[in-house]
Design a protein around this motif. Sequence first.
Motif, mmCIF file in Angstrom:
data_model
loop_
_atom_site.group_PDB
_atom_site.id
_atom_site.type_symbol
_atom_site.label_atom_id
_atom_site.label_comp_id
_atom_site.label_asym_id
_atom_site.label_seq_id
_atom_site.Cartn_x
_atom_site.Cartn_y
_atom_site.Cartn_z
ATOM 1 N N ALA A 110 -39.514 4.485 -8.861
ATOM 2 C CA ALA A 110 -39.667 5.006 -7.497
ATOM 3 C C ALA A 110 -38.710 6.166 -7.260
ATOM 4 C CB ALA A 110 -39.396 3.901 -6.485
ATOM 5 N N VAL A 111 -39.237 7.245 -6.724
ATOM 6 C CA VAL A 111 -38.401 8.372 -6.289
ATOM 7 C C VAL A 111 -38.842 8.775 -4.899
ATOM 8 C CG1 VAL A 111 -37.568 10.696 -6.779
ATOM 9 C CG2 VAL A 111 -38.291 9.238 -8.663
ATOM 10 N N TYR A 112 -37.963 8.638 -3.935
ATOM 11 C CA TYR A 112 -38.232 9.075 -2.572
ATOM 12 C C TYR A 112 -37.175 10.101 -2.184
ATOM 13 C CZ TYR A 112 -41.935 5.853 -1.114
ATOM 14 O OH TYR A 112 -43.136 5.202 -0.952
ATOM 15 N N LYS A 113 -37.648 11.222 -1.661
ATOM 16 C CA LYS A 113 -36.713 12.255 -1.220
ATOM 17 C C LYS A 113 -37.057 12.695 0.180
ATOM 18 C CE LYS A 113 -35.211 14.409 -5.500
ATOM 19 N NZ LYS A 113 -35.039 15.698 -6.165
ATOM 20 N N GLY A 114 -36.023 12.857 0.981
ATOM 21 C CA GLY A 114 -36.278 13.256 2.356
ATOM 22 C C GLY A 114 -35.279 14.274 2.854
ATOM 23 N N ALA A 115 -35.711 15.051 3.831
ATOM 24 C CA ALA A 115 -34.805 15.964 4.518
ATOM 25 C C ALA A 115 -34.875 15.656 6.001
ATOM 26 C CB ALA A 115 -35.199 17.410 4.248
ATOM 27 N N GLU B 253 -40.369 -10.831 -18.004
ATOM 28 C CA GLU B 253 -39.417 -10.431 -19.055
ATOM 29 C C GLU B 253 -39.794 -9.067 -19.617
ATOM 30 O OE1 GLU B 253 -39.023 -13.516 -21.922
ATOM 31 O OE2 GLU B 253 -38.004 -14.854 -20.512
ATOM 32 N N GLY B 254 -38.757 -8.337 -20.022
ATOM 33 C CA GLY B 254 -38.988 -7.054 -20.688
ATOM 34 C C GLY B 254 -39.472 -5.954 -19.763
ATOM 35 N N ILE B 255 -39.180 -6.065 -18.489
ATOM 36 C CA ILE B 255 -39.653 -5.021 -17.569
ATOM 37 C C ILE B 255 -38.626 -3.890 -17.482
ATOM 38 C CG2 ILE B 255 -40.902 -6.731 -16.217
ATOM 39 C CD1 ILE B 255 -38.194 -5.006 -14.413
ATOM 40 N N GLU B 256 -39.100 -2.780 -16.905
ATOM 41 C CA GLU B 256 -38.214 -1.654 -16.634
ATOM 42 C C GLU B 256 -38.402 -1.233 -15.189
ATOM 43 O OE1 GLU B 256 -39.149 0.727 -20.568
ATOM 44 O OE2 GLU B 256 -38.140 1.987 -19.092
ATOM 45 N N THR B 257 -37.322 -1.012 -14.499
ATOM 46 C CA THR B 257 -37.446 -0.535 -13.125
ATOM 47 C C THR B 257 -36.324 0.427 -12.798
ATOM 48 O OG1 THR B 257 -37.505 -1.155 -10.781
ATOM 49 C CG2 THR B 257 -36.163 -2.535 -12.210
ATOM 50 N N TYR B 258 -36.669 1.438 -12.037
ATOM 51 C CA TYR B 258 -35.652 2.358 -11.540
ATOM 52 C C TYR B 258 -36.103 2.874 -10.185
ATOM 53 C CZ TYR B 258 -32.076 5.913 -11.285
ATOM 54 O OH TYR B 258 -30.999 6.655 -10.864
ATOM 55 N N GLU B 259 -35.223 2.855 -9.236
ATOM 56 C CA GLU B 259 -35.582 3.381 -7.925
ATOM 57 C C GLU B 259 -34.477 4.287 -7.414
ATOM 58 O OE1 GLU B 259 -35.931 0.488 -4.841
ATOM 59 O OE2 GLU B 259 -34.271 -0.711 -5.545
ATOM 60 N N GLU B 260 -34.915 5.323 -6.743
ATOM 61 C CA GLU B 260 -34.003 6.375 -6.338
ATOM 62 C C GLU B 260 -34.404 6.924 -4.978
ATOM 63 O OE1 GLU B 260 -34.160 9.537 -9.209
ATOM 64 O OE2 GLU B 260 -32.996 10.899 -7.960
ATOM 65 N N ASN B 261 -33.419 7.119 -4.127
ATOM 66 C CA ASN B 261 -33.675 7.747 -2.836
ATOM 67 C C ASN B 261 -32.607 8.797 -2.574
ATOM 68 O OD1 ASN B 261 -33.004 7.027 0.590
ATOM 69 N ND2 ASN B 261 -34.744 8.192 -0.140
ATOM 70 N N ARG B 262 -33.042 10.000 -2.251
ATOM 71 C CA ARG B 262 -32.084 11.068 -1.926
ATOM 72 C C ARG B 262 -32.464 11.707 -0.599
ATOM 73 N NH1 ARG B 262 -28.745 11.364 -6.032
ATOM 74 N NH2 ARG B 262 -29.566 10.636 -8.008
ATOM 75 N N ASN B 263 -31.442 11.903 0.219
ATOM 76 C CA ASN B 263 -31.667 12.510 1.526
ATOM 77 C C ASN B 263 -30.780 13.724 1.684
ATOM 78 O OD1 ASN B 263 -33.494 10.480 2.829
ATOM 79 N ND2 ASN B 263 -31.789 9.150 2.287
ATOM 80 N N LEU B 264 -31.360 14.761 2.238
ATOM 81 C CA LEU B 264 -30.627 15.988 2.492
ATOM 82 C C LEU B 264 -30.578 16.175 4.007
ATOM 83 C CD1 LEU B 264 -29.310 18.382 1.057
ATOM 84 C CD2 LEU B 264 -31.566 19.443 0.907
ATOM 85 N N VAL B 265 -29.361 16.152 4.539
ATOM 86 C CA VAL B 265 -29.179 16.262 5.983
ATOM 87 C C VAL B 265 -28.900 17.727 6.323
ATOM 88 C CG1 VAL B 265 -27.801 15.495 7.949
ATOM 89 C CG2 VAL B 265 -28.284 13.909 6.070
ATOM 90 N N LEU B 266 -29.813 18.340 7.060
ATOM 91 C CA LEU B 266 -29.720 19.786 7.268
ATOM 92 C C LEU B 266 -28.968 20.177 8.532
ATOM 93 C CD1 LEU B 266 -33.358 20.806 6.251
ATOM 94 C CD2 LEU B 266 -31.337 20.621 4.827
ATOM 95 N N THR B 267 -28.929 19.281 9.514
ATOM 96 C CA THR B 267 -28.230 19.621 10.760
ATOM 97 C C THR B 267 -27.444 18.404 11.241
ATOM 98 O OG1 THR B 267 -29.954 18.826 12.270
ATOM 99 C CG2 THR B 267 -30.192 21.085 11.458
ATOM 100 N N SER C 175 -28.894 5.967 -4.786
ATOM 101 C CA SER C 175 -29.145 6.369 -3.415
ATOM 102 C C SER C 175 -28.063 7.363 -3.023
ATOM 103 C CB SER C 175 -29.094 5.138 -2.517
ATOM 104 O OG SER C 175 -28.901 5.520 -1.177
ATOM 105 N N ALA C 176 -28.461 8.469 -2.445
ATOM 106 C CA ALA C 176 -27.474 9.459 -2.032
ATOM 107 C C ALA C 176 -27.960 10.195 -0.797
ATOM 108 C CB ALA C 176 -27.219 10.457 -3.158
#
Lengths: 397, 254
Positions: free
Chosen positions: A267-272, A293-307, A332-333
């Motif tokens: 999962a990759v979610y990106k927001g501004a 068993e034997g699964i792979e998972t990666y999830e990532e969320n990034r947010n860019l705060v503009l104001t 998460s960042a």
Amino acid sequence: MTVTTDSVRSALEQAPLDKVESHLHPAGSYDVADHLVPTGREEIWRFTPLKRLKGLHADAPLDGRNTRATWNAPEGAKVGVVTGDEATSLRGVSGWAPNTRFTARILAEVPATLLVDVPADTEVSEPIVIDVDGTDADVTSGAHVVLRFGTHSKAVVVLNHTGSAAVAAVVEVVVADGADASVVSIQDWADDAVHLSHHQARVGRDASYKHAAISFGGDVVRMDANVTYDGPGGSAELLGLYFADAGQHIEHRIFADHTAPRTKSHAVYKGALQGEKAHTVWVGNVLIRKVAEGIETYEENRNLVLTDGCQADSIPNLEIETGEIEGAGHASATARFDDEQLFYLQARGISEKEAQRLVVHGFFNDLIRKVGVPSIEERLLATVEAELAKNVLKELS
Amino acid sequence: MSKLVITDLHVTVDTEDGPKEILKGVTLTINDGETHAIMGPNGSGKSTLAYSIAGHPKYTITGGSVTLDGQDVLSLSVDERARAGLFLAMQYPVEVPGVSVSNFLRTAKTAIDGEAPKLRTWVKDVNAALEQLNLDPTFGTRNVNEGFSGGEKKRHEIAQLELLDPKVAVLDETDSGLDIDALKIVSEGVNRFRAREGKGVLLITHYTRILRYIEPDHVHVFVDGKVAASGGKELADELEANGYDKYLSKAASV
């Protein structure tokens, strides 16, 4: 109406899973009475501004007429509205029982289902596009959509939401064994729209499923994008891109429920965010069951705060019931513009505004490319540019 | 013309204990077409000088002046300085995710020139610049500095130098972290730039090694935030033989 068709029963009983008690994913039930009206204190509702939902979470009528749906039907695919027994038989076709009141109500009360059928072994070269145009945000309605991808089929379905409406929707996705399915849901609503939706996918053996949630417009947009697996080797790519303006609430939740061995979720979610009281929420739930068993998972969320004045909530949750996994991780960042990046670009003569524009486009570009539908990529680049014009580029002539 | 004049420059940086003075009165003139090397030990303020000239927001100018062909540089924003003809090749070039090298170069060139470069000649120029620095033609499709090796980052900086064609280039430890082959390639790029009419270079380095490939007109020893000694290239040979000790003890005794 309580749905207890044999197909649903057998789907649920097919893989007896160990019960996992968790506040993150309450047990499902088709009986509306089993689901109390949320108060906002529940874990799964605590970020959502219930007062702005026009009662969709509670008991608002679901039979209003406030949208017009049109679609193309490229060769190979069947798109149409079904009713009666056929619609009934599709309730819970993704092997899931509602875990919220609004989803239980939709399955019980909405008489029709919009069905997209991609037959087995069929490759549909053109995207199947369903345009849902809202006509009235003061009227509430419910919708049930089923996207069925047959074994070894390949197709892209785009759900495109525009206009004004208050809509609650359940989208059930069945990705049969070996199929390659993409679902893109674009929330490009007018400012006053309310959209509460639950996308539930069941991914078959060795099938791949790509889900892209793209949210720009609307007063409140909340989408839960969930995945379970029907056999080993299935993989799910959950993408999200959102841009919240002043006063908007955009909430995305994902739940990758690893119910089979050697499955993957990425999962990759990106927001501004920009403007006073722009609020985004991302909750990424991953459950790795004992059987998985034997699964792979990666999830990532990034947010860019503009104001100033924005709020981004970002919560990854990972529950692991087995130690036998290939890999599991999350990131998460949430950050403002990186001064060093801006300095580097400005030191090459690029103005501050133009540097910010480059950085924001860059932030989204890789994700936009991953959506993999050329016409949508172009539209997204234009939408990002239009969003930037509201704030970052306001002073640029 | 390209004359960079630094006069009695004082610079502080904010620390937890309040502002700390790093540059303590730097005076230096780079005339038209000259290459100056600034050599100094770690912590002497060499990089601060480079970043202060470029306008990094971390540094506060508390006194002195910097002019380029008579124009007050310190009153300009970072991008205005670059458009006025200053270029800083950074020691640690910054990653810009999602922005391709070719997009970045074209955007920078357009900003510097005030108009978009002519497509056909520009593509040729970019390919030639990359090739001369031994960078693959596919380099343009990569994201700026993302996943670059140390050598690729430095070669990319010099490719920018050649394409953006400033009046004065400040090279901040461009030689650090380079193996001998990469050092030669980078030096050749700098020398191609120097061969152009009237270009000034301020070469900041910790080591004398790069001066074997880029011959300076003047060498300055930088210690404790100011120029401690100036001379010709023989000064570099002396530093190579004896190190900075002589200057350090002098600074300590002041």
